[in-house]
Design a protein around this motif. Structure first.
Motif, PDB file in Angstrom:
ATOM      1  N   ASP A   1       0.813  -1.217   0.000  1.00 31.50           N
ATOM      2  CA  ASP A   1       0.000   0.000   0.000  1.00 31.50           C
ATOM      3  C   ASP A   1       0.847   1.267   0.000  1.00 31.50           C
ATOM      4  N   SER A   2       2.173   1.123  -0.013  1.00 31.64           N
ATOM      5  CA  SER A   2       3.047   2.293   0.046  1.00 31.64           C
ATOM      6  C   SER A   2       3.452   2.790  -1.348  1.00 31.64           C
ATOM      7  N   LEU A   3       2.722   2.354  -2.376  1.00 34.88           N
ATOM      8  CA  LEU A   3       3.024   2.753  -3.749  1.00 34.88           C
ATOM      9  C   LEU A   3       2.895   4.262  -3.905  1.00 34.88           C
ATOM     10  N   MET A   4       3.899   4.863  -4.539  1.00 32.81           N
ATOM     11  CA  MET A   4       3.929   6.308  -4.760  1.00 32.81           C
ATOM     12  C   MET A   4       4.267   6.587  -6.229  1.00 32.81           C
ATOM     13  N   GLY A   5       3.983   7.803  -6.657  1.00 30.97           N
ATOM     14  CA  GLY A   5       4.361   8.257  -7.981  1.00 30.97           C
ATOM     15  C   GLY A   5       4.945   9.652  -7.894  1.00 30.97           C
ATOM     16  N   PHE A   6       6.033   9.891  -8.626  1.00 32.03           N
ATOM     17  CA  PHE A   6       6.708  11.190  -8.641  1.00 32.03           C
ATOM     18  C   PHE A   6       6.666  11.683 -10.086  1.00 32.03           C
ATOM     19  N   LYS A   7       5.890  12.724 -10.364  1.00 35.46           N
ATOM     20  CA  LYS A   7       5.640  13.177 -11.731  1.00 35.46           C
ATOM     21  C   LYS A   7       6.690  14.155 -12.245  1.00 35.46           C
ATOM     22  N   LEU A   8       7.076  13.930 -13.510  1.00 35.40           N
ATOM     23  CA  LEU A   8       8.006  14.828 -14.195  1.00 35.40           C
ATOM     24  C   LEU A   8       7.428  15.217 -15.543  1.00 35.40           C
ATOM     25  N   ILE A   9       7.852  16.376 -16.024  1.00 35.44           N
ATOM     26  CA  ILE A   9       7.401  16.906 -17.305  1.00 35.44           C
ATOM     27  C   ILE A   9       8.621  17.372 -18.082  1.00 35.44           C
ATOM     28  N   ARG A  10       8.675  16.996 -19.352  1.00 36.31           N
ATOM     29  CA  ARG A  10       9.793  17.440 -20.202  1.00 36.31           C
ATOM     30  C   ARG A  10       9.449  18.831 -20.731  1.00 36.31           C
ATOM     31  N   ASN A  11      10.401  19.762 -20.582  1.00 34.39           N
ATOM     32  CA  ASN A  11      10.111  21.123 -21.052  1.00 34.39           C
ATOM     33  C   ASN A  11      10.235  21.218 -22.570  1.00 34.39           C
ATOM     34  N   GLU A  12       9.967  22.391 -23.098  1.00 36.38           N
ATOM     35  CA  GLU A  12       9.963  22.579 -24.551  1.00 36.38           C
ATOM     36  C   GLU A  12      11.348  22.423 -25.171  1.00 36.38           C
ATOM     37  N   ASN A  13      12.387  22.428 -24.332  1.00 41.19           N
ATOM     38  CA  ASN A  13      13.757  22.216 -24.812  1.00 41.19           C
ATOM     39  C   ASN A  13      14.212  20.770 -24.626  1.00 41.19           C
ATOM     40  N   GLY A  14      13.302  19.900 -24.204  1.00 43.00           N
ATOM     41  CA  GLY A  14      13.621  18.486 -24.068  1.00 43.00           C
ATOM     42  C   GLY A  14      14.271  18.089 -22.755  1.00 43.00           C
ATOM     43  N   ILE A  15      14.218  18.956 -21.749  1.00 46.82           N
ATOM     44  CA  ILE A  15      14.844  18.683 -20.455  1.00 46.82           C
ATOM     45  C   ILE A  15      13.761  18.303 -19.449  1.00 46.82           C
ATOM     46  N   TRP A  16      13.989  17.213 -18.727  1.00 46.37           N
ATOM     47  CA  TRP A  16      13.020  16.788 -17.719  1.00 46.37           C
ATOM     48  C   TRP A  16      13.036  17.733 -16.526  1.00 46.37           C
ATOM     49  N   GLN A  17      11.832  18.059 -16.047  1.00 41.00           N
ATOM     50  CA  GLN A  17      11.670  18.926 -14.882  1.00 41.00           C
ATOM     51  C   GLN A  17      10.606  18.320 -13.970  1.00 41.00           C
ATOM     52  N   VAL A  18      10.603  18.765 -12.740  1.00 37.40           N
ATOM     53  CA  VAL A  18       9.676  18.253 -11.738  1.00 37.40           C
ATOM     54  C   VAL A  18       8.328  18.955 -11.885  1.00 37.40           C
ATOM     55  N   ALA A  19       7.258  18.174 -11.815  1.00 35.38           N
ATOM     56  CA  ALA A  19       5.918  18.752 -11.832  1.00 35.38           C
ATOM     57  C   ALA A  19       5.664  19.440 -10.495  1.00 35.38           C
ATOM     58  N   PHE A  20       4.891  20.512 -10.528  1.00 35.77           N
ATOM     59  CA  PHE A  20       4.458  21.121  -9.272  1.00 35.77           C
ATOM     60  C   PHE A  20       3.643  20.049  -8.551  1.00 35.77           C
ATOM     61  N   MET A  21       3.858  19.916  -7.258  1.00 34.14           N
ATOM     62  CA  MET A  21       3.190  18.877  -6.459  1.00 34.14           C
ATOM     63  C   MET A  21       3.403  17.503  -7.111  1.00 34.14           C
ATOM     64  N   PRO A  22       4.661  17.053  -7.165  1.00 33.57           N
ATOM     65  CA  PRO A  22       5.007  15.859  -7.934  1.00 33.57           C
ATOM     66  C   PRO A  22       4.480  14.530  -7.393  1.00 33.57           C
ATOM     67  N   ILE A  23       4.171  14.469  -6.112  1.00 33.65           N
ATOM     68  CA  ILE A  23       3.730  13.200  -5.540  1.00 33.65           C
ATOM     69  C   ILE A  23       2.274  12.933  -5.906  1.00 33.65           C
ATOM     70  N   GLN A  24       2.031  11.726  -6.425  1.00 32.13           N
ATOM     71  CA  GLN A  24       0.680  11.334  -6.840  1.00 32.13           C
ATOM     72  C   GLN A  24       0.103  10.349  -5.850  1.00 32.13           C
TER      73      GLN A  24
END
Length: 151
Positions: A128-151
């Motif tokens: 039950d401890s499953l977590m998700g950490f969200k990332l978004i690739r920016n327009e230049n192709g670099i991965w960045q952290v989503a605001f409020m990344p924990i799902q």
């Protein structure tokens, strides 16, 4: 009711796996913290970006944290000025951070779209401890952290 409270306090706390940055991640973290140049992050994987983000939380480097968030306009949830106004106590503490991101580095990145994905991880052996950490690739192709990344 009192018995339930006592029972909870007797439960063993989560055993924390220490977060360890690789040499490449440590160098990127140090360089990025000097000038926030996104190009420094280009060669890093989503996992490395997430680890640097957690390290910045542990180091209480709020300016670095904000610069790691996505800069895609549709995903921005608050400004840097607003971020600077958040009270320290609302940012959590070291133990909460360690528990929230425990075993993140052992997770697997799941790409959910061309520019989105998340790291799936378990904070403990409990299923039950499953977590998700969200990332978004920016327009230049670099991965960045989503605001409020924990799902």
């Amino acid at each position: 009711m009192k018995e339930d409270i006592e029972k909870e306090s007797e439960e063993a706390p989560i055993e924390i796996a220490p977060l360890v940055l690789t040499d490449e991640e440590s160098e990127a973290y140090a360089s990025f913290s000097e000038n926030f140049d996104q190009e420094i992050l280009r060669s890093l994987s989503p996992m490395s970006i997430a680890k640097i983000y957690v390290q910045a939380i542990l180091d209480e480097k709020d300016d670095i944290l904000y610069e790691l968030y996505t800069d895609r306009p549709d995903y921005i949830m608050w400004t840097k000025e607003e971020d600077e106004q958040f009270p320290k106590q609302d940012r959590g503490n070291r133990r909460l951070t360690e528990e929230t991101y425990n075993h993140l580095a052992e997770g697997k990145f799941v790409e959910t779209g061309e520019d989105e994905g998340y790291i799936k991880y378990y904070r403990s052996e409990d299923p039950d401890s499953l977590m998700g950490f969200k990332l978004i690739r920016n327009e230049n192709g670099i991965w960045q952290v989503a605001f409020m990344p924990i799902q």
